[in-house]
Scaffold this motif. Structure first.
Motif, PDB file in Angstrom:
ATOM      1  N   GLY A 704       1.285  -1.155  -0.404  1.00 28.83           N
ATOM      2  CA  GLY A 704      -0.024   0.345   0.154  1.00 28.83           C
ATOM      3  C   GLY A 704       0.505   0.905   0.060  1.00 28.83           C
ATOM      4  O   GLY A 704       0.281   2.449  -0.392  1.00 28.83           O
ATOM      5  N   VAL A 705       2.043   1.315   0.068  1.00 31.11           N
ATOM      6  CA  VAL A 705       3.049   2.200  -0.084  1.00 31.11           C
ATOM      7  C   VAL A 705       3.431   2.507  -1.244  1.00 31.11           C
ATOM      8  O   VAL A 705       3.616   1.642  -1.756  1.00 31.11           O
ATOM      9  CB  VAL A 705       4.562   2.009   1.419  1.00 31.11           C
ATOM     10  CG1 VAL A 705       5.374   2.918   1.227  1.00 31.11           C
ATOM     11  CG2 VAL A 705       3.447   1.556   2.832  1.00 31.11           C
ATOM     12  N   PRO A 706       3.784   3.820  -1.695  1.00 31.04           N
ATOM     13  CA  PRO A 706       3.837   3.825  -3.446  1.00 31.04           C
ATOM     14  C   PRO A 706       4.789   3.780  -2.715  1.00 31.04           C
ATOM     15  O   PRO A 706       6.613   4.403  -1.752  1.00 31.04           O
ATOM     16  CB  PRO A 706       3.785   5.914  -2.838  1.00 31.04           C
ATOM     17  CG  PRO A 706       3.220   6.222  -2.297  1.00 31.04           C
ATOM     18  CD  PRO A 706       2.998   5.239  -0.955  1.00 31.04           C
ATOM     19  N   PRO A 707       5.747   3.106  -4.019  1.00 32.76           N
ATOM     20  CA  PRO A 707       7.335   1.843  -4.373  1.00 32.76           C
ATOM     21  C   PRO A 707       8.073   3.746  -4.381  1.00 32.76           C
ATOM     22  O   PRO A 707       9.137   3.410  -3.543  1.00 32.76           O
ATOM     23  CB  PRO A 707       7.738   1.895  -5.940  1.00 32.76           C
ATOM     24  CG  PRO A 707       5.820   1.958  -6.018  1.00 32.76           C
ATOM     25  CD  PRO A 707       4.796   2.633  -5.224  1.00 32.76           C
ATOM     26  N   GLN A 749      10.293   0.966 -11.301  1.00 32.40           N
ATOM     27  CA  GLN A 749      10.542   2.659 -10.869  1.00 32.40           C
ATOM     28  C   GLN A 749      10.962   3.189  -9.942  1.00 32.40           C
ATOM     29  O   GLN A 749      12.187   4.006  -9.826  1.00 32.40           O
ATOM     30  CB  GLN A 749       9.293   2.779 -10.611  1.00 32.40           C
ATOM     31  CG  GLN A 749       8.851   4.681 -10.225  1.00 32.40           C
ATOM     32  CD  GLN A 749       6.933   4.863  -9.670  1.00 32.40           C
ATOM     33  OE1 GLN A 749       6.372   3.640  -9.127  1.00 32.40           O
ATOM     34  NE2 GLN A 749       6.555   5.952  -9.653  1.00 32.40           N
ATOM     35  N   ILE A 750      11.257   2.463  -8.825  1.00 33.12           N
ATOM     36  CA  ILE A 750      12.654   2.672  -7.991  1.00 33.12           C
ATOM     37  C   ILE A 750      13.697   1.569  -7.503  1.00 33.12           C
ATOM     38  O   ILE A 750      14.511   2.786  -6.909  1.00 33.12           O
ATOM     39  CB  ILE A 750      11.126   1.544  -6.895  1.00 33.12           C
ATOM     40  CG1 ILE A 750      11.516   0.142  -6.083  1.00 33.12           C
ATOM     41  CG2 ILE A 750      10.325   1.759  -6.077  1.00 33.12           C
ATOM     42  CD1 ILE A 750      12.731  -0.926  -5.754  1.00 33.12           C
ATOM     43  N   LEU A 751      13.503   0.816  -9.055  1.00 30.82           N
ATOM     44  CA  LEU A 751      15.465   0.347  -9.080  1.00 30.82           C
ATOM     45  C   LEU A 751      16.540   1.853  -9.246  1.00 30.82           C
ATOM     46  O   LEU A 751      17.635   1.585  -7.805  1.00 30.82           O
ATOM     47  CB  LEU A 751      15.542  -0.492 -10.488  1.00 30.82           C
ATOM     48  CG  LEU A 751      16.974  -0.751 -10.727  1.00 30.82           C
ATOM     49  CD1 LEU A 751      16.844  -1.654  -9.312  1.00 30.82           C
ATOM     50  CD2 LEU A 751      16.941  -1.754 -12.308  1.00 30.82           C
ATOM     51  N   PRO A 752      16.502   3.130  -9.855  1.00 27.95           N
ATOM     52  CA  PRO A 752      17.654   4.213  -9.671  1.00 27.95           C
ATOM     53  C   PRO A 752      18.228   4.539  -7.915  1.00 27.95           C
ATOM     54  O   PRO A 752      18.869   4.733  -7.505  1.00 27.95           O
ATOM     55  CB  PRO A 752      17.133   5.424 -10.068  1.00 27.95           C
ATOM     56  CG  PRO A 752      16.406   4.189 -11.487  1.00 27.95           C
ATOM     57  CD  PRO A 752      15.307   2.969 -11.092  1.00 27.95           C
TER      58      PRO A 752
END
Length: 835
Positions: A704-707, A749-752
């Protein structure tokens, strides 16, 4: 020797190059033959009163006449002299024979006033430039373009080289004017016709140059100087002197011999502005005589010129010697090179020196030179001694060709009180000024080293950069060690005069300067930094005053950022308090007050922050947390136990700060980066157990938390340290589960962000994480995110462990068997039994 058209034939002009040993040798011979009754030397008239000091044995070149403006000491002019400077030798000759001497350059009382007016005019022009651009009319497009310059006309300023002597050098086949002059004048033998030839050459060059080739401002200043010199010549003639020796720069000789009337010069010099100036002697260095220092009249190789002068003096004193002066010069220089290289543990034998001498003399003969110069010597050194390498030549250039020689002046020359105090403390503390850079390691447990540290920090506060703090990991271990890099520069004499307006002693001036730098609007971090500086400089009265000021300002400010930024320098003060024998009781109360106020406002200050503001707050909170840790460790290291009130205050401060961090970690209003950071700090302080940390991980890394928020929280939680992932299986599993449940789009999206967090880990930590990933059995989900997660810990393919090689492993068995005392047959049987 050139003479003027004066009817009495009284003037004899000697055009020299400043700091030229060849000119100095020829000038001494010419003065001995002429025996003048008056000596006129290009120099500041304000320094005439100091010429009597030339007979003092403590005045050893290189030195400089320093002329500075009394109201603004930063405006100063230096007139350097080396042992091989023609002016220095002429002045010494005149003092020894009691010949009347005058300095005839344009007085600095006028020159500095003109410079100040020019700077003011330029400033006013710069201020008015925007208005001028707005009001200037546009150029007329119908106006015909300017005509092209005729090729037969006189050269323009853009066509003229920076050094007009380059024209003569190119005509003679030399690359530049420096080499040409060095070869024909400075490295040659004495010549009676030298000065007549110099005057003729300068006249030819000046006749070919346009009047304003240096620009209108510099041209006017040069005309003023030469007009003043001509007026001084007229005064000498009026005084009845029969044989007047005029020693000046070679460039000015044609202008001084020109038939210009006294009326014209008087009109040019009429109405010059004035300022009050003061003059004194100051030490100088060879490095500041070099062109590389920016000195306009500098030479390329002051160390080499000093060697030329010393060899000429030795040859003069030992005229009966069978060794030619040129051989003495070449062999002597190479002997100095050999000594330098051997001191640096570089190979240089006697055979090297013999062969290099032969090669240098052979090169000079091939080039038609009477003796080997610096160019031939460098080529021989590089070929024979350095085996073609250029790196040792850089060492020779720095240590010998330029050199680190510092002059000295008598202790009773005109000085400001601050300079006397500095010199007295240098003697007391056994800190001798040196031109060469060196590192001074101090042990603050020793009284002498502690006083040295106080002295150097006070000079630093005054802007006198004799010493700069050095970072030496070997010597700075522990709070009681300190390292400084010391190198004395002549320009520091001006800094001392500038700082003298703050006080007569170093301590008084440093106190005043530090107070003046703190305005009533100064923020808390600036006051805290000033307290740190005052402690390091041992200004106890100022420390107490500033701490009271800080306490008053902290009680009225609500800026949490200022409160946090003020803590690190205060913690450093508290940390060094016992070492530097400072009472830290008041400081502890100030730190406690700042921490309490920052803790109260921290949760609110961390609300509604964007990414950039959250990063800044993250840095400030971490620095404040480290400062609080230093404050606690400082209390623990005190030799006496803290009184109950101080212990209670310390406990209350710690609890308030921990409560603020708990509020951040467990709340939802702060930025994710700050919440993760607070959770990690509480975990490191053992204020959160495994279950509580697991709860925070589940809450902040859930679906539920934005990535992006989850990645930021993880960044703050990891805090650039991988140990928590390596040693806590619960945290490792939670992070693994979060990455595994991400969809492909979310993971991309969160990889960087996650890679940026992992990039802060050391190479060893990343390798350890990669090994742990390989040992952990991971069920590959449909999204394939876990497979990509492995790439986070192994950014470099070269870190991948190679598979087990049985053949290579078997090679070690015989040696292993011998070490363990096993029979060879047993080892072979064991190897055969392996699958």
């Amino acid at each position: 020797m050139a003479t003027s058209a004066n009817p009495l034939n009284a003037f004899h002009f000697f055009g020299i190059r400043h700091h030229g040993p060849g000119c100095a040798r020829s000038l001494l011979h010419a003065l001995e033959q002429l025996q003048p009754d008056c000596l006129l030397v290009e120099g500041p008239p304000e320094g005439e009163a100091l010429l009597a000091r030339l007979a003092d044995a403590d005045l050893r070149p290189p030195v400089a006449l320093l002329v500075y403006r009394q109201e603004q000491p930063a405006q100063a002019a230096f007139y350097p002299f080396a042992e091989f400077s023609p002016e220095w030798q002429a002045l010494q000759w005149a003092v020894q024979r009691q010949v009347l001497t005058r300095l005839i350059d344009l007085p600095q009382t006028h020159a500095m006033a003109l410079e100040a007016e020019q700077q003011q005019a330029c400033q006013e022009a710069d201020d008015a430039e925007p208005d001028a651009e707005a009001t200037d009319p546009q150029p007329d497009a119908t106006q015909p373009p300017a005509p092209e310059p005729d090729a037969d006309t006189a050269p323009t300023a853009s066509d003229i080289p920076a050094d007009p002597l380059d024209w003569l050098a190119q005509a003679a086949g030399y690359a530049d004017g420096e080499r040409w002059w060095n070869r024909l004048v400075e490295e040659r033998g004495d010549s009676e016709a030298l000065f007549a030839s110099i005057a003729e050459a300068m006249s030819a060059v000046r006749s070919e140059l346009p009047e304003d080739w240096r620009g209108a401002s510099r041209t006017r200043h040069e005309h003023l100087r030469e007009a003043w010199m001509r007026q001084c010549l007229r005064e000498a003639a009026k005084a009845g002197h029969q044989r007047v020796a005029v020693v000046c720069g070679a460039w000015h000789v044609p202008a001084l011999q020109a038939a210009i009337t006294a009326k014209s010069d008087a009109a040019l010099l009429k109405g010059l502005p004035k300022v009050k100036v003061q003059a004194t002697w100051t030490p100088w260095t060879y490095r500041n005589l070099s062109m590389a220092s920016g000195y306009g009249a500098g030479v390329a190789s002051p160390g080499w010129y000093a060697h030329l002068w010393q060899c000429s003096q030795t040859a003069t004193e030992t005229t009966a010697s069978a060794v030619p002066a040129t051989t003495l010069r070449t062999a002597g220089w190479l002997a100095r090179v050999a000594r330098l290289l051997r001191e640096r543990d570089l190979d240089c034998s006697s055979a090297h020196i013999i062969e290099a001498t032969r090669l240098a003399e052979g090169l000079a003969a091939l080039r038609g030179q009477p003796s080997a110069g610096l160019e031939e010597l460098n080529e021989a050194i590089q070929t024979v001694i350095c085996m073609g390498e250029t790196a040792p030549l850089q060492l020779i250039e720095q240590e010998l060709t330029v050199g680190d020689v510092l002059g000295s002046v008598p202790p009773d020359v005109p000085q400001v009180p601050l300079q006397r105090d500095i010199e007295q403390q240098q003697k007391t503390l056994r800190l001798k000024p040196e031109a060469a850079a060196r590192v001074l390691a101090l042990d603050l447990r020793k009284e002498l080293d502690l006083q040295r540290s106080h002295f150097l920090h006070r000079l630093r506060l005054l802007g006198i950069g004799w010493g700069t703090p050095a970072h030496d990991a070997q010597r700075n271990r522990g709070t009681f060690r300190e390292s400084w890099s010391l190198q004395w520069e002549p320009e520091l004499a001006v800094r001392i005069i500038e700082a003298s307006i703050h006080g007569a002693t170093v301590a008084q001036a440093a106190t005043t300067r530090l107070r003046q730098n703190l305005t009533p609007e100064a923020p808390l971090p600036a006051i805290a930094q000033a307290i740190d500086d005052a402690l390091l400089a041992n200004l106890p009265a100022l420390v107490q005053s500033l701490m009271h000021t800080l306490a008053e300002r902290a009680a009225t400010t609500g800026d949490v950022g200022q409160l946090l930024c003020a803590l690190p320098p205060l913690a450093q003060v508290y940390r060094y308090g016992s070492v530097r024998q400072t009472d830290t009781a008041l400081l502890a109360s100030v730190i406690d007050s700042l921490v309490l106020r920052a803790a109260i406002g921290l949760p609110v200050a961390c609300m509604a922050l964007d990414a950039e503001a959250a990063t800044d707050m993250h840095t400030q909170v971490l620095a404040a947390h480290e400062a609080l840790r230093l404050r606690d460790s400082g209390t623990a290291s005190e030799p006496t136990a803290a009184v109950p009130d101080e212990a209670a205050a310390e406990a209350a401060t710690r609890q308030a700060w921990q409560a603020a961090l708990r509020s951040l970690a467990q709340g939802d209003a702060a930025a994710a980066l700050l919440r993760g950071m607070a959770c990690r700090l509480l975990l490191d302080a053992h204020l959160l157990d495994g279950a509580q940390v697991a709860t925070q991980l589940a809450r902040n890394l859930s679906l539920g938390v934005p990535p992006l928020d989850a990645a930021a929280w993880l960044d703050g939680f990891l805090n650039q340290q991988a140990l928590v992932l390596l040693h806590d299986e619960a945290i490792w599993g939670a992070v693994d589960a979060w990455l595994s449940q991400l969809g492909e789009a979310q993971f991309v999206q969160i990889l960087p962000l996650v890679r940026r967090s992992f990039s802060a880990f050391s190479q060893h930590e990343r390798q350890s994480l990669g090994e742990k990933v390989r040992r952990t059995h991971v069920q590959p989900p449909d999204s394939g995110a876990a497979t990509a997660a492995v790439a986070l810990t192994t950014p470099d393919p070269q870190t991948d462990a190679s598979p087990w090689d049985e053949d290579r492993a078997a090679l070690a068995l015989p040696l292993l068997g011998r070490l363990l005392g096993l029979e060879p047959s047993a080892v072979e049987a064991s190897a055969r039994s392996e699958p």
